[in-house]
Each structure stands twice: as structure tokens, then as C-alpha cells.
Design a protein around this motif. Sequence first.
Motif, mmCIF file in Angstrom:
data_model
loop_
_atom_site.group_PDB
_atom_site.id
_atom_site.type_symbol
_atom_site.label_atom_id
_atom_site.label_comp_id
_atom_site.label_asym_id
_atom_site.label_seq_id
_atom_site.Cartn_x
_atom_site.Cartn_y
_atom_site.Cartn_z
ATOM 1 N N SER A 21 4.858 -0.328 -8.396
ATOM 2 C CA SER A 21 4.096 -0.369 -7.154
ATOM 3 C C SER A 21 3.738 -1.821 -6.853
ATOM 4 O O SER A 21 3.766 -2.679 -7.751
ATOM 5 N N ASP A 32 -2.961 -1.203 -2.109
ATOM 6 C CA ASP A 32 -1.583 -0.795 -2.382
ATOM 7 C C ASP A 32 -0.735 -1.110 -1.156
ATOM 8 O O ASP A 32 -0.908 -0.511 -0.097
ATOM 9 N N THR A 34 2.656 -0.989 -1.390
ATOM 10 C CA THR A 34 3.966 -0.460 -1.757
ATOM 11 C C THR A 34 4.716 0.112 -0.555
ATOM 12 O O THR A 34 5.900 -0.133 -0.386
ATOM 13 N N GLY A 35 4.044 0.886 0.272
ATOM 14 C CA GLY A 35 4.704 1.544 1.393
ATOM 15 C C GLY A 35 4.826 0.704 2.647
ATOM 16 O O GLY A 35 5.309 1.184 3.673
ATOM 17 N N VAL A 36 4.413 -0.543 2.589
ATOM 18 C CA VAL A 36 4.463 -1.419 3.761
ATOM 19 C C VAL A 36 5.825 -2.104 3.800
ATOM 20 O O VAL A 36 6.175 -2.860 2.893
ATOM 21 N N GLU A 37 6.579 -1.831 4.851
ATOM 22 C CA GLU A 37 7.933 -2.377 4.962
ATOM 23 C C GLU A 37 7.969 -3.898 4.819
ATOM 24 O O GLU A 37 8.870 -4.457 4.197
ATOM 25 N N ALA A 40 8.403 -5.163 1.248
ATOM 26 C CA ALA A 40 9.541 -4.642 0.485
ATOM 27 C C ALA A 40 9.926 -5.613 -0.627
ATOM 28 O O ALA A 40 9.979 -6.826 -0.418
ATOM 29 N N LEU A 71 -4.674 0.081 4.665
ATOM 30 C CA LEU A 71 -4.057 0.224 3.340
ATOM 31 C C LEU A 71 -4.907 1.042 2.374
ATOM 32 O O LEU A 71 -6.136 0.969 2.410
#
Length: 79
Positions: A21, A32, A34-37, A40, A71
Motif C-alpha cells: 500500500s 492511504d 494507494t487508490g489515487v491514480e 500509481a 483520503l
Amino acid sequence: MSEKVFNKTELAKFNGQDGQSAYVAVAGVVYDVTGVEAWAGGKHHGNLAGQELTSVIDGQSPHGRKVLKKLPVVGQYED
């Protein structure tokens, strides 16, 4: 359940590399990304995940801290 506390060594493990992560700390809060483009691979505009980035967010980021509200918070950061 108590909130996780990260120090510099612990936070560095979450660098977004090799399936990890991606977390960043700003003003004592660990987020976090992790899911943010844009994050990457654990990298964003020359900054690396797994680090404390308050001075970068406050001094160089065009969006400042307002983007952090979107976030997930995963813990607190203590030096």
C-alpha cells in the motif's frame, strides 16, 4: 480499537512498491493514497509514498491540504 501509530521506519514500508500500500504522512496524520491514480507506483510529482510530506504539501502543492479530506486516514505519525 486504538489507531495505528507510525514512525519513520514503519511508514517507509508503505511505499507503494512491490504490491505494498502507499501511505503518506501530513501534519501527524497518515493517509492511504494507494487508490489515487496520481500516486500509481508510490510516486507523485517526484514525491515518494512512505514519507512524511507536510513541508511539500504546505510549500509546493497547488492544492494544499484540501485534497487530503478525500483520503482514508490509516493512523497517526510520530517522529
